[in-house]
Design a protein around this motif. Structure first.
Motif, PDB file in Angstrom:
ATOM      1  N   VAL A  93     -51.353 -20.713  44.635  1.00 46.28           N
ATOM      2  CA  VAL A  93     -50.053 -21.258  45.059  1.00 46.28           C
ATOM      3  C   VAL A  93     -49.902 -21.105  46.576  1.00 46.28           C
ATOM      4  O   VAL A  93     -49.966 -19.996  47.095  1.00 46.28           O
ATOM      5  CB  VAL A  93     -48.906 -20.517  44.336  1.00 46.28           C
ATOM      6  CG1 VAL A  93     -47.548 -20.947  44.873  1.00 46.28           C
ATOM      7  CG2 VAL A  93     -48.988 -20.751  42.833  1.00 46.28           C
ATOM      8  N   ILE A  97     -45.890 -44.241  46.938  1.00 48.28           N
ATOM      9  CA  ILE A  97     -46.183 -43.463  45.730  1.00 48.28           C
ATOM     10  C   ILE A  97     -46.070 -41.960  46.017  1.00 48.28           C
ATOM     11  O   ILE A  97     -46.694 -41.456  46.946  1.00 48.28           O
ATOM     12  CB  ILE A  97     -47.599 -43.813  45.221  1.00 48.28           C
ATOM     13  CG1 ILE A  97     -47.704 -45.318  44.949  1.00 48.28           C
ATOM     14  CG2 ILE A  97     -47.951 -42.997  43.981  1.00 48.28           C
ATOM     15  CD1 ILE A  97     -49.127 -45.805  44.702  1.00 48.28           C
ATOM     16  N   GLY A 145     -58.646 -31.673  43.937  1.00 49.62           N
ATOM     17  CA  GLY A 145     -58.090 -30.705  44.898  1.00 49.62           C
ATOM     18  C   GLY A 145     -56.587 -30.743  45.013  1.00 49.62           C
ATOM     19  O   GLY A 145     -55.998 -29.948  45.743  1.00 49.62           O
ATOM     20  N   ARG A 146     -55.910 -31.678  44.278  1.00 51.17           N
ATOM     21  CA  ARG A 146     -54.449 -31.663  44.328  1.00 51.17           C
ATOM     22  C   ARG A 146     -53.919 -30.628  43.345  1.00 51.17           C
ATOM     23  O   ARG A 146     -54.637 -30.157  42.474  1.00 51.17           O
ATOM     24  CB  ARG A 146     -53.885 -33.060  44.030  1.00 51.17           C
ATOM     25  CG  ARG A 146     -53.802 -33.883  45.289  1.00 51.17           C
ATOM     26  CD  ARG A 146     -53.356 -35.286  45.029  1.00 51.17           C
ATOM     27  NE  ARG A 146     -54.403 -36.094  44.439  1.00 51.17           N
ATOM     28  CZ  ARG A 146     -54.336 -37.407  44.303  1.00 51.17           C
ATOM     29  NH1 ARG A 146     -53.273 -38.041  44.705  1.00 51.17           N
ATOM     30  NH2 ARG A 146     -55.322 -38.079  43.756  1.00 51.17           N
ATOM     31  N   VAL A 147     -52.631 -30.352  43.481  1.00 50.80           N
ATOM     32  CA  VAL A 147     -52.089 -29.177  42.812  1.00 50.80           C
ATOM     33  C   VAL A 147     -52.212 -29.246  41.280  1.00 50.80           C
ATOM     34  O   VAL A 147     -52.550 -28.239  40.645  1.00 50.80           O
ATOM     35  CB  VAL A 147     -50.630 -28.919  43.292  1.00 50.80           C
ATOM     36  CG1 VAL A 147     -49.668 -29.949  42.777  1.00 50.80           C
ATOM     37  CG2 VAL A 147     -50.181 -27.542  42.920  1.00 50.80           C
ATOM     38  N   ARG A 154     -40.329 -32.462  48.933  1.00 47.41           N
ATOM     39  CA  ARG A 154     -40.449 -33.913  48.818  1.00 47.41           C
ATOM     40  C   ARG A 154     -39.802 -34.362  47.513  1.00 47.41           C
ATOM     41  O   ARG A 154     -40.105 -33.820  46.455  1.00 47.41           O
ATOM     42  CB  ARG A 154     -41.937 -34.243  48.776  1.00 47.41           C
ATOM     43  CG  ARG A 154     -42.284 -35.515  49.453  1.00 47.41           C
ATOM     44  CD  ARG A 154     -43.685 -35.851  49.140  1.00 47.41           C
ATOM     45  NE  ARG A 154     -44.610 -35.632  50.211  1.00 47.41           N
ATOM     46  CZ  ARG A 154     -45.886 -35.331  50.013  1.00 47.41           C
ATOM     47  NH1 ARG A 154     -46.344 -35.138  48.805  1.00 47.41           N
ATOM     48  NH2 ARG A 154     -46.700 -35.209  51.021  1.00 47.41           N
ATOM     49  N   ALA A 209     -57.196 -40.260  48.217  1.00 44.27           N
ATOM     50  CA  ALA A 209     -55.759 -39.949  48.210  1.00 44.27           C
ATOM     51  C   ALA A 209     -55.459 -38.455  48.209  1.00 44.27           C
ATOM     52  O   ALA A 209     -54.344 -38.059  48.539  1.00 44.27           O
ATOM     53  CB  ALA A 209     -55.095 -40.613  47.013  1.00 44.27           C
ATOM     54  N   ASN A 234     -43.357 -24.280  48.046  1.00 45.92           N
ATOM     55  CA  ASN A 234     -42.831 -25.629  48.271  1.00 45.92           C
ATOM     56  C   ASN A 234     -42.255 -26.273  47.008  1.00 45.92           C
ATOM     57  O   ASN A 234     -42.595 -25.902  45.899  1.00 45.92           O
ATOM     58  CB  ASN A 234     -43.939 -26.542  48.780  1.00 45.92           C
ATOM     59  CG  ASN A 234     -44.622 -25.952  49.968  1.00 45.92           C
ATOM     60  OD1 ASN A 234     -44.247 -24.876  50.427  1.00 45.92           O
ATOM     61  ND2 ASN A 234     -45.631 -26.626  50.460  1.00 45.92           N
ATOM     62  N   TYR A 249     -59.311 -36.993  51.666  1.00 48.38           N
ATOM     63  CA  TYR A 249     -59.084 -37.826  52.857  1.00 48.38           C
ATOM     64  C   TYR A 249     -59.388 -37.081  54.148  1.00 48.38           C
ATOM     65  O   TYR A 249     -59.662 -37.692  55.168  1.00 48.38           O
ATOM     66  CB  TYR A 249     -57.724 -38.527  52.851  1.00 48.38           C
ATOM     67  CG  TYR A 249     -56.445 -37.703  52.943  1.00 48.38           C
ATOM     68  CD1 TYR A 249     -56.146 -36.945  54.070  1.00 48.38           C
ATOM     69  CD2 TYR A 249     -55.499 -37.770  51.926  1.00 48.38           C
ATOM     70  CE1 TYR A 249     -54.957 -36.232  54.160  1.00 48.38           C
ATOM     71  CE2 TYR A 249     -54.305 -37.065  52.005  1.00 48.38           C
ATOM     72  CZ  TYR A 249     -54.044 -36.293  53.131  1.00 48.38           C
ATOM     73  OH  TYR A 249     -52.860 -35.602  53.224  1.00 48.38           O
ATOM     74  N   SER A 275     -45.840 -41.433  49.774  1.00 51.61           N
ATOM     75  CA  SER A 275     -44.722 -40.616  50.263  1.00 51.61           C
ATOM     76  C   SER A 275     -45.126 -39.911  51.555  1.00 51.61           C
ATOM     77  O   SER A 275     -44.257 -39.418  52.284  1.00 51.61           O
ATOM     78  CB  SER A 275     -44.359 -39.575  49.213  1.00 51.61           C
ATOM     79  OG  SER A 275     -45.505 -38.827  48.866  1.00 51.61           O
TER      80      SER A 275
HETATM   81  O1  LIG Z   1     -54.160 -25.479  44.738  1.00 49.01           O
HETATM   82  C1  LIG Z   1     -53.128 -25.928  45.286  1.00 49.01           C
HETATM   83  C2  LIG Z   1     -53.036 -27.242  45.776  1.00 49.01           C
HETATM   84  C3  LIG Z   1     -51.860 -27.641  46.374  1.00 49.01           C
HETATM   85  N1  LIG Z   1     -50.800 -26.783  46.474  1.00 49.01           N
HETATM   86  C4  LIG Z   1     -49.539 -27.215  47.087  1.00 49.01           C
HETATM   87  O2  LIG Z   1     -48.957 -28.185  46.262  1.00 49.01           O
HETATM   88  C5  LIG Z   1     -48.240 -29.112  47.056  1.00 49.01           C
HETATM   89  C6  LIG Z   1     -48.712 -30.505  46.687  1.00 49.01           C
HETATM   90  O3  LIG Z   1     -50.023 -30.652  47.191  1.00 49.01           O
HETATM   91  P1  LIG Z   1     -51.073 -31.733  46.659  1.00 49.01           P
HETATM   92  O4  LIG Z   1     -52.388 -31.352  47.227  1.00 49.01           O
HETATM   93  O5  LIG Z   1     -50.981 -31.875  45.199  1.00 49.01           O
HETATM   94  O6  LIG Z   1     -50.610 -33.117  47.265  1.00 49.01           O
HETATM   95  P2  LIG Z   1     -49.818 -33.460  48.599  1.00 49.01           P
HETATM   96  O7  LIG Z   1     -48.382 -33.495  48.241  1.00 49.01           O
HETATM   97  O8  LIG Z   1     -50.216 -32.561  49.700  1.00 49.01           O
HETATM   98  O9  LIG Z   1     -50.329 -34.901  48.913  1.00 49.01           O
HETATM   99  C7  LIG Z   1     -50.188 -35.940  47.960  1.00 49.01           C
HETATM  100  O10 LIG Z   1     -48.921 -36.451  48.116  1.00 49.01           O
HETATM  101  C8  LIG Z   1     -48.541 -37.738  47.807  1.00 49.01           C
HETATM  102  C9  LIG Z   1     -49.642 -38.678  47.451  1.00 49.01           C
HETATM  103  O11 LIG Z   1     -49.290 -40.008  47.747  1.00 49.01           O
HETATM  104  C10 LIG Z   1     -50.889 -38.354  48.165  1.00 49.01           C
HETATM  105  O12 LIG Z   1     -51.935 -39.112  47.652  1.00 49.01           O
HETATM  106  C11 LIG Z   1     -51.303 -36.923  48.151  1.00 49.01           C
HETATM  107  O13 LIG Z   1     -51.911 -36.753  49.381  1.00 49.01           O
HETATM  108  C12 LIG Z   1     -48.499 -28.721  48.504  1.00 49.01           C
HETATM  109  O14 LIG Z   1     -47.447 -27.952  48.985  1.00 49.01           O
HETATM  110  C13 LIG Z   1     -49.726 -27.850  48.444  1.00 49.01           C
HETATM  111  O15 LIG Z   1     -49.802 -26.877  49.435  1.00 49.01           O
HETATM  112  C14 LIG Z   1     -50.876 -25.497  45.971  1.00 49.01           C
HETATM  113  O16 LIG Z   1     -49.930 -24.727  46.044  1.00 49.01           O
HETATM  114  N2  LIG Z   1     -52.043 -25.109  45.410  1.00 49.01           N
END
Ligand SMILES: O=c1ccn([C@@H]2O[C@H](COP(=O)(O)OP(=O)(O)O[C@H]3OC[C@@H](O)[C@H](O)[C@H]3O)[C@@H](O)[C@H]2O)c(=O)[nH]1
Length: 421
Positions: free
Chosen positions: A283, A252, A265-267, A362, A157, A296, A162, A197
């Motif tokens: 960021v 979700i 690796g998510r934020v 979003r 996810a 964002n 992915y 989403s």
């Molecule tokens: O280290 C980081 C990681 C991410 N981000 C930013 O934070 C925002 C959120 O990014 P994430 O990687 O947490 O997740 P994303 O929103 O891209 O995707 C997620 O969204 C919805 C879920 O259903 C998905 O499973 C997941 O893919 C993005 O704008 C991204 O660029 C940062 O600014 N720094």
């Protein structure tokens, strides 16, 4: 000459005696050593047998209910109310919390996971429980079991996961979903699809309600997941219309909580780990047509709120898609500052160029979930973050104790093509 011969003969006699004496000593020593080795083995065997006896005695001498107290408390449900539930991806971050809820509610839970991003550690506290089963299986292969409900969560996810193997992500979301719908059809089970989403892509409508068709780049780096989930939704409704399969679709939005992988690796996990380790918080900058130059805007849902939403959607009569997310908006920069203050970290903030096709903004419109499920998020952001910070603190300690935690690698290229299976 005669003398020399006599001397040699004499020496030989003496040597013979010495050799005989040495042989005797060696024999006695061997006998003694052999006996002591046998004895120690015997002692060893006695010890092992004793241990096995003790363990089996412990198990057999306790009544079942006392023995099962090593598990979290489980409600008793009558045969009529108890369901056989399959959770694909049940050893993952969200899946394992869902497993906990359904187990504690008294259902029989079968977790299927291929452990690409899931971990046995997330569900190990249920292993051995009579209501629980863990199967190492990839949903890309068919599965034949008897169940009443299927929560189909199996798929990487997080964007790095992915994108690591896009072909596999597509197969998981297409073939995997077909297999699970086929199973639902065969056994008459209801299936809930964990959609996302990301089916809205980089939305041009704000906030996003379930009627919005989305804005997805079908050939971009995120397409394997976005389009994979879109076609998974399409499949659900094809099975519903053509075969009468009962389906539920949860879209979700960004969710966080304990049991996220260290290398997710998510934020949220990135910022918390960076803050805890004194590294810069990375960021992503907003790019494209925006002149504001602001990072964002996103929303964050705590895992327990999501799990409650999933269970109420499954048990509702709503077959159309439902958004599950937190409508409270934060810019990524605000969020980075909040995490820094909660961790009390001196980390700097580092701006990174925006990734391709990164959604700009979003926010879920959750009126449908509120009206039809009576659901809305209840865990305040800071409370959820503090719990997640505690979890990652423990994970870092765990890692410091030399536990190996694998890192997702960039897609491996072979003759110009990514590896897949
Ligand atoms: O280290 C980081 C990681 C991410 N981000 C930013 O934070 C925002 C959120 O990014 P994430 O990687 O947490 O997740 P994303 O929103 O891209 O995707 C997620 O969204 C919805 C879920 O259903 C998905 O499973 C997941 O893919 C993005 O704008 C991204 O660029 C940062 O600014 N720094």
């Amino acid at each position: 000459m005669k003398r020399v011969f006599w001397l040699i003969a004499g020496l030989n006699r003496r040597m013979m005696k010495i050799l005989f004496a040495l042989a005797l000593i060696a024999y006695v020593a061997c006998e003694y050593l052999g006996m002591s080795v046998n004895l120690s083995i015997e002692r060893g065997e006695i010890k092992i047998e004793q241990i096995i006896d003790e363990v089996s005695l412990t198990h057999s001498s306790y009544p079942l209910n006392v023995f099962s107290q090593k598990y979290p408390p489980v409600k008793f449900l009558s045969e009529k109310d108890r369901k056989r539930i399959l959770i694909t991806g049940g050893a993952g971050f969200v899946g394992s919390h869902l497993t906990d809820k359904l187990m504690m509610d008294g259902h029989e839970v079968t977790v299927v996971d291929n452990f690409f991003t899931g971990r046995k550690r997330n569900v190990e506290h249920w292993i051995g429980h009579e209501n629980f089963e863990l199967i190492n299986h990839d949903v890309v292969e068919p599965l034949y079991i008897e169940v009443d409900q299927i929560y189909h969560l199996a798929s990487p996810a997080s964007p790095p996961n992915y994108m690591y193997n896009p072909i596999k992500t597509i197969k998981t979301n297409t073939i995997g979903t077909l297999n699970m719908l086929g199973l639902a059809k065969r056994v008459g089970a209801r299936l809930l699809l964990a959609s996302t989403s990301e089916v809205y892509g980089d939305p041009e409508v704000h906030p996003q309600n379930e009627e919005y068709w989305g804005h997805v780049n079908p050939i971009g780096p995120r397409a394997c997941y976005d389009e994979g989930k879109r076609v998974a939704e399409t499949m659900c409704y094809a099975y519903m219309k053509q075969e009468g399969v009962e389906v539920r679709v949860a879209r979700i939005f960004n969710t966080f909580g304990s049991r996220m992988h260290m290398n997710d690796g998510r934020v949220v996990s990135n910022f918390i780990l960076q803050a805890l380790q004194g590294e810069p918080l990375t960021v992503s900058k907003q790019s494209g047509t925006s002149t504001r130059g602001e990072p964002n805007v996103f929303v964050y849902l705590f895992s327990s709120d999501l799990v409650n939403g999933l269970v109420s959607l499954m048990n509702s009569n709503i077959s159309s898609p439902v958004n599950l997310g937190n409508p409270e908006e934060h810019t990524i920069l605000e969020f980075a500052r909040l995490i820094k203050s909660l961790v009390v970290s001196r980390s700097q903030i580092q701006f990174l160029p925006e990734a391709q096709d990164d959604p700009q903004r979003r926010r879920p419109d959750i009126r449908k979930a509120k009206m039809m499920l009576g659901w809305e998020p209840v865990v305040p952001l800071e409370e959820g973050l503090n719990k997640t910070i505690q979890y990652f603190n423990r994970e870092l300690e765990h890692q410091a104790n030399n536990q190996y935690i694998p890192k997702p690698k960039a897609a491996r290229m072979k003759k110009g093509r990514p590896r897949h299976n």
